[in-house]
Design a protein around this motif. Sequence first.
Motif, PDB file in Angstrom:
ATOM      1  N   LEU A 150       0.829  -1.194   0.000  1.00  6.62           N
ATOM      2  CA  LEU A 150       0.000   0.000   0.000  1.00  6.62           C
ATOM      3  C   LEU A 150       0.874   1.259   0.000  1.00  6.62           C
ATOM      4  CD1 LEU A 150      -2.992   0.785   0.005  1.00  6.62           C
ATOM      5  CD2 LEU A 150      -2.970   0.664   2.506  1.00  6.62           C
ATOM      6  N   GLY A 151       2.036   1.155  -0.641  1.00 14.24           N
ATOM      7  CA  GLY A 151       2.895   2.311  -0.799  1.00 14.24           C
ATOM      8  C   GLY A 151       2.570   3.065  -2.073  1.00 14.24           C
ATOM      9  N   VAL A 152       3.507   3.941  -2.484  1.00 15.04           N
ATOM     10  CA  VAL A 152       3.267   4.791  -3.649  1.00 15.04           C
ATOM     11  C   VAL A 152       3.024   3.962  -4.905  1.00 15.04           C
ATOM     12  CG1 VAL A 152       4.311   6.515  -5.158  1.00 15.04           C
ATOM     13  CG2 VAL A 152       4.588   6.715  -2.686  1.00 15.04           C
ATOM     14  N   SER A 153       3.889   2.981  -5.168  1.00 15.53           N
ATOM     15  CA  SER A 153       3.726   2.202  -6.398  1.00 15.53           C
ATOM     16  C   SER A 153       2.496   1.308  -6.332  1.00 15.53           C
ATOM     17  CB  SER A 153       4.982   1.367  -6.670  1.00 15.53           C
ATOM     18  OG  SER A 153       5.199   0.419  -5.636  1.00 15.53           O
ATOM     19  N   GLY A 154       2.184   0.776  -5.142  1.00 12.83           N
ATOM     20  CA  GLY A 154       1.005  -0.062  -5.010  1.00 12.83           C
ATOM     21  C   GLY A 154      -0.281   0.709  -5.242  1.00 12.83           C
ATOM     22  N   ILE A 155      -0.362   1.909  -4.690  1.00 15.15           N
ATOM     23  CA  ILE A 155      -1.548   2.744  -4.895  1.00 15.15           C
ATOM     24  C   ILE A 155      -1.680   3.113  -6.373  1.00 15.15           C
ATOM     25  CG2 ILE A 155      -2.522   5.022  -4.415  1.00 15.15           C
ATOM     26  CD1 ILE A 155      -1.344   4.746  -1.585  1.00 15.15           C
ATOM     27  N   ALA A 209       3.843  -1.591 -15.868  1.00 10.71           N
ATOM     28  CA  ALA A 209       4.015  -0.377 -16.665  1.00 10.71           C
ATOM     29  C   ALA A 209       4.498  -0.716 -18.070  1.00 10.71           C
ATOM     30  CB  ALA A 209       5.014   0.561 -15.979  1.00 10.71           C
ATOM     31  N   TRP A 210       5.418  -1.665 -18.177  1.00  6.66           N
ATOM     32  CA  TRP A 210       5.936  -2.042 -19.507  1.00  6.66           C
ATOM     33  C   TRP A 210       4.829  -2.614 -20.379  1.00  6.66           C
ATOM     34  CZ3 TRP A 210       9.925  -0.956 -22.394  1.00  6.66           C
ATOM     35  CH2 TRP A 210      10.185  -1.749 -23.514  1.00  6.66           C
ATOM     36  N   ARG A 211       4.004  -3.465 -19.811  1.00  7.81           N
ATOM     37  CA  ARG A 211       2.929  -4.071 -20.594  1.00  7.81           C
ATOM     38  C   ARG A 211       1.854  -3.048 -20.945  1.00  7.81           C
ATOM     39  NH1 ARG A 211       2.323 -10.081 -20.061  1.00  7.81           N
ATOM     40  NH2 ARG A 211       4.235 -10.853 -19.078  1.00  7.81           N
ATOM     41  N   LEU A 212       1.573  -2.123 -20.056  1.00  7.42           N
ATOM     42  CA  LEU A 212       0.563  -1.101 -20.339  1.00  7.42           C
ATOM     43  C   LEU A 212       1.035  -0.153 -21.428  1.00  7.42           C
ATOM     44  CD1 LEU A 212      -0.749  -0.234 -16.762  1.00  7.42           C
ATOM     45  CD2 LEU A 212      -1.807  -1.697 -18.489  1.00  7.42           C
ATOM     46  N   ARG A 213       2.335   0.161 -21.461  1.00 10.04           N
ATOM     47  CA  ARG A 213       2.854   1.078 -22.488  1.00 10.04           C
ATOM     48  C   ARG A 213       2.653   0.476 -23.876  1.00 10.04           C
ATOM     49  NH1 ARG A 213       7.462  -0.505 -24.905  1.00 10.04           N
ATOM     50  NH2 ARG A 213       8.437   1.466 -25.478  1.00 10.04           N
ATOM     51  N   GLY A 243      10.783   5.841 -12.381  1.00 12.63           N
ATOM     52  CA  GLY A 243      11.102   4.497 -11.933  1.00 12.63           C
ATOM     53  C   GLY A 243      11.274   4.460 -10.432  1.00 12.63           C
ATOM     54  N   ASN A 244      12.487   4.110  -9.990  1.00 12.53           N
ATOM     55  CA  ASN A 244      12.777   4.054  -8.563  1.00 12.53           C
ATOM     56  C   ASN A 244      13.026   5.456  -7.999  1.00 12.53           C
ATOM     57  OD1 ASN A 244      13.188   2.339  -6.262  1.00 12.53           O
ATOM     58  ND2 ASN A 244      15.380   2.739  -6.395  1.00 12.53           N
ATOM     59  N   ILE A 245      12.523   6.459  -8.698  1.00  8.88           N
ATOM     60  CA  ILE A 245      12.731   7.859  -8.350  1.00  8.88           C
ATOM     61  C   ILE A 245      11.521   8.639  -8.873  1.00  8.88           C
ATOM     62  CG2 ILE A 245      14.078   8.040 -10.476  1.00  8.88           C
ATOM     63  CD1 ILE A 245      15.463  10.442  -9.491  1.00  8.88           C
ATOM     64  N   GLY A 246      10.985   9.527  -8.087  1.00  9.66           N
ATOM     65  CA  GLY A 246       9.966  10.445  -8.588  1.00  9.66           C
ATOM     66  C   GLY A 246       8.628   9.781  -8.885  1.00  9.66           C
ATOM     67  N   THR A 247       8.014  10.189  -9.982  1.00  5.24           N
ATOM     68  CA  THR A 247       6.670   9.755 -10.352  1.00  5.24           C
ATOM     69  C   THR A 247       6.642   8.263 -10.686  1.00  5.24           C
ATOM     70  OG1 THR A 247       6.295  11.937 -11.310  1.00  5.24           O
ATOM     71  CG2 THR A 247       4.748  10.196 -11.913  1.00  5.24           C
ATOM     72  N   PRO A 248       5.647   7.506 -10.201  1.00  5.33           N
ATOM     73  CA  PRO A 248       5.561   6.089 -10.548  1.00  5.33           C
ATOM     74  C   PRO A 248       5.482   5.883 -12.060  1.00  5.33           C
ATOM     75  CG  PRO A 248       4.077   6.595  -8.740  1.00  5.33           C
ATOM     76  CD  PRO A 248       4.611   7.904  -9.232  1.00  5.33           C
ATOM     77  N   LEU A 249       6.162   4.845 -12.539  1.00  2.00           N
ATOM     78  CA  LEU A 249       6.202   4.553 -13.971  1.00  2.00           C
ATOM     79  C   LEU A 249       4.814   4.363 -14.565  1.00  2.00           C
ATOM     80  CD1 LEU A 249       9.229   2.176 -14.570  1.00  2.00           C
ATOM     81  CD2 LEU A 249       8.550   4.079 -16.032  1.00  2.00           C
ATOM     82  N   VAL A 277      10.874  10.201 -24.373  1.00  2.00           N
ATOM     83  CA  VAL A 277      11.755   9.122 -23.950  1.00  2.00           C
ATOM     84  C   VAL A 277      11.824   9.166 -22.436  1.00  2.00           C
ATOM     85  CG1 VAL A 277      13.789  10.621 -24.232  1.00  2.00           C
ATOM     86  CG2 VAL A 277      14.090   8.138 -24.232  1.00  2.00           C
ATOM     87  N   LEU A 278      12.056   8.020 -21.802  1.00  2.00           N
ATOM     88  CA  LEU A 278      12.114   7.964 -20.346  1.00  2.00           C
ATOM     89  C   LEU A 278      13.521   7.634 -19.866  1.00  2.00           C
ATOM     90  CD1 LEU A 278       8.881   5.934 -19.466  1.00  2.00           C
ATOM     91  CD2 LEU A 278       9.181   8.403 -19.561  1.00  2.00           C
ATOM     92  N   ALA A 279      13.972   8.359 -18.845  1.00  2.13           N
ATOM     93  CA  ALA A 279      15.193   8.026 -18.119  1.00  2.13           C
ATOM     94  C   ALA A 279      14.760   7.258 -16.875  1.00  2.13           C
ATOM     95  CB  ALA A 279      15.951   9.293 -17.742  1.00  2.13           C
ATOM     96  N   VAL A 280      15.029   5.950 -16.840  1.00  4.31           N
ATOM     97  CA  VAL A 280      14.385   5.062 -15.871  1.00  4.31           C
ATOM     98  C   VAL A 280      15.419   4.488 -14.901  1.00  4.31           C
ATOM     99  CG1 VAL A 280      12.876   3.071 -15.574  1.00  4.31           C
ATOM    100  CG2 VAL A 280      12.749   4.416 -17.680  1.00  4.31           C
ATOM    101  N   GLU A 281      15.241   4.798 -13.637  1.00  5.09           N
ATOM    102  CA  GLU A 281      16.049   4.158 -12.593  1.00  5.09           C
ATOM    103  C   GLU A 281      15.368   2.871 -12.154  1.00  5.09           C
ATOM    104  OE1 GLU A 281      17.331   4.678  -7.913  1.00  5.09           O
ATOM    105  OE2 GLU A 281      16.866   6.491  -9.074  1.00  5.09           O
ATOM    106  N   LEU A 282      16.118   1.776 -12.134  1.00  2.43           N
ATOM    107  CA  LEU A 282      15.558   0.477 -11.773  1.00  2.43           C
ATOM    108  C   LEU A 282      16.397  -0.177 -10.683  1.00  2.43           C
ATOM    109  CD1 LEU A 282      14.723  -0.855 -15.344  1.00  2.43           C
ATOM    110  CD2 LEU A 282      13.107  -0.011 -13.632  1.00  2.43           C
ATOM    111  N   SER A 283      15.739  -0.573  -9.612  1.00  2.00           N
ATOM    112  CA  SER A 283      16.416  -1.302  -8.547  1.00  2.00           C
ATOM    113  C   SER A 283      16.459  -2.790  -8.884  1.00  2.00           C
ATOM    114  CB  SER A 283      15.677  -1.103  -7.227  1.00  2.00           C
ATOM    115  OG  SER A 283      14.426  -1.782  -7.258  1.00  2.00           O
ATOM    116  N   SER A 284      17.284  -3.520  -8.153  1.00  2.00           N
ATOM    117  CA  SER A 284      17.334  -4.975  -8.347  1.00  2.00           C
ATOM    118  C   SER A 284      15.996  -5.605  -8.012  1.00  2.00           C
ATOM    119  CB  SER A 284      18.441  -5.581  -7.480  1.00  2.00           C
ATOM    120  OG  SER A 284      18.257  -5.234  -6.110  1.00  2.00           O
TER     121      SER A 284
END
Length: 474
Positions: free
Chosen positions: A11-16, A99-103, A144-150, A162-169
């Motif tokens: 129920l965090g930012v990405s989950g919401i 997000a990848w599938r929705l795009r 991505g792992n920064i700022g607005t949810p993907l 184009v997107l500059a995407v930070e991705l965590s492991s």
Amino acid sequence: MRDRHVTVAGLGVSGISAARALRRMGAQVTVVDGGDSDAHRARAVELGAQDVTVRLADAENLPAGTDLIVTSPGWKPQSPLFTAAGAAGVPVWGDVELAWRLRAARSAPPAPWLAVTGTNGKTTTVQMLASILGAAGLRAPAVGNIGTPLIDVVLAEEPPDVLAVELSSYQLHWAPSLRAHSAAVLNLAPDHLDWHGSMEAYAADKGRVYEGNQVACVYNCADPATEELVRRADVEEGCRAVGFTLGTPGPSELGVVDGILVDRAFVENRREQAQELAEVSDVTPAAPHNIANALAAAALARAYGVPPAAVRDGLRAFRPDAHRIAHVADIDGVAYVDDSKATNTHATQASLAAYDSIVWIAGGLAKGATFDELVRESAPRLRGAVLIGADRHLIHEALTRHAPDVPVVDLARTDTGAMAAAVHEAARLAGHGDTVLMAPACASMDMFVNYNARGDAFTDAVRALAAAGAHDVE
């Protein structure tokens, strides 16, 4: 997604963000979370008004009828919810996978992704990349792992170029379909091994960022493990390996020559030509590890076709976030630098390498880390050390073994005045030309809410020291 029964884990930012997007597409959505605080209940009420079911204090049970789980990044693969999903044949996607599938489902051509991962430097590199792309006139947010949810970005009415995407492991672990235009792994060092289970599993998840790359797989010439991940990746035909180095670059590399960042990868004749991109002085701060970040960002931008002038202008315009090797003040010939973001040994080693004569403020929660290699490598630069936090004894022991002549102040206090005391002791140890560097090599939560609060405490203490004329600060 219409009429699918989707369970959102977290129920965090990405989950919401995921729950709202799925509900708008007609899915039946249930959110599960182990928490039950006032904040959790408030979020549950908001989602309930959008016809989303929320189950608090219930993170282990698979809701009946679930067709798909969309998980927030931090949930471990061994979580009981995922074990139950595996037994029931229910797939698990991360928020990045969704997000990848929705795009791909959009009617307009989707924006390409330029992806960045690594143990350290991800956020700075992605922000540099976004600045460079912006200087080229492109709409290119850092996400991505920064700022607005993907998910929110890919579904926006006016999608970016184009997107500059930070991705965590964590995110990469749950994103098997991701296929970036180009991607970079900045470095690899042990981290989050409690989540991944082993260094091999951690590296494998980082390496997922290269899978299916179209134009360039960018790697760190100084870190052979990143190049090995490129070798293992299954990429599109024609995709190239592009290295970055702090030395003179070879063909298909970016590097540094006489204080100039140069490109020998995206030029017509890689064996004979080099394109000047920017000066080292255009990068703030011009510490070695940050120059490496700039080269990685430049490589991804050049892979996308950005002209050299935009690399220069974007780097000149960029300023790092707070608490990342940030110069706070000079007092009586001593520089005071805040690198509270250096929460592991790899980041701290890069920070220590940026200065020649250091009084080091370190300590906190070690998260299972050991400090022998860090101290051994950095010992010639250390003029003193001030240790704070729950696991400071581990650093003290490493200093005793590998830097026995370095004076050490061990501060047992953990109250709100502890950082001021640490700065006072560091000022006492430092001489003209030294740098007092707060690069803790540890997490902050034993004494502070987060690394930002720790950095703020250091900055406040340094400013108080300056206001007091560098005397009698307690």
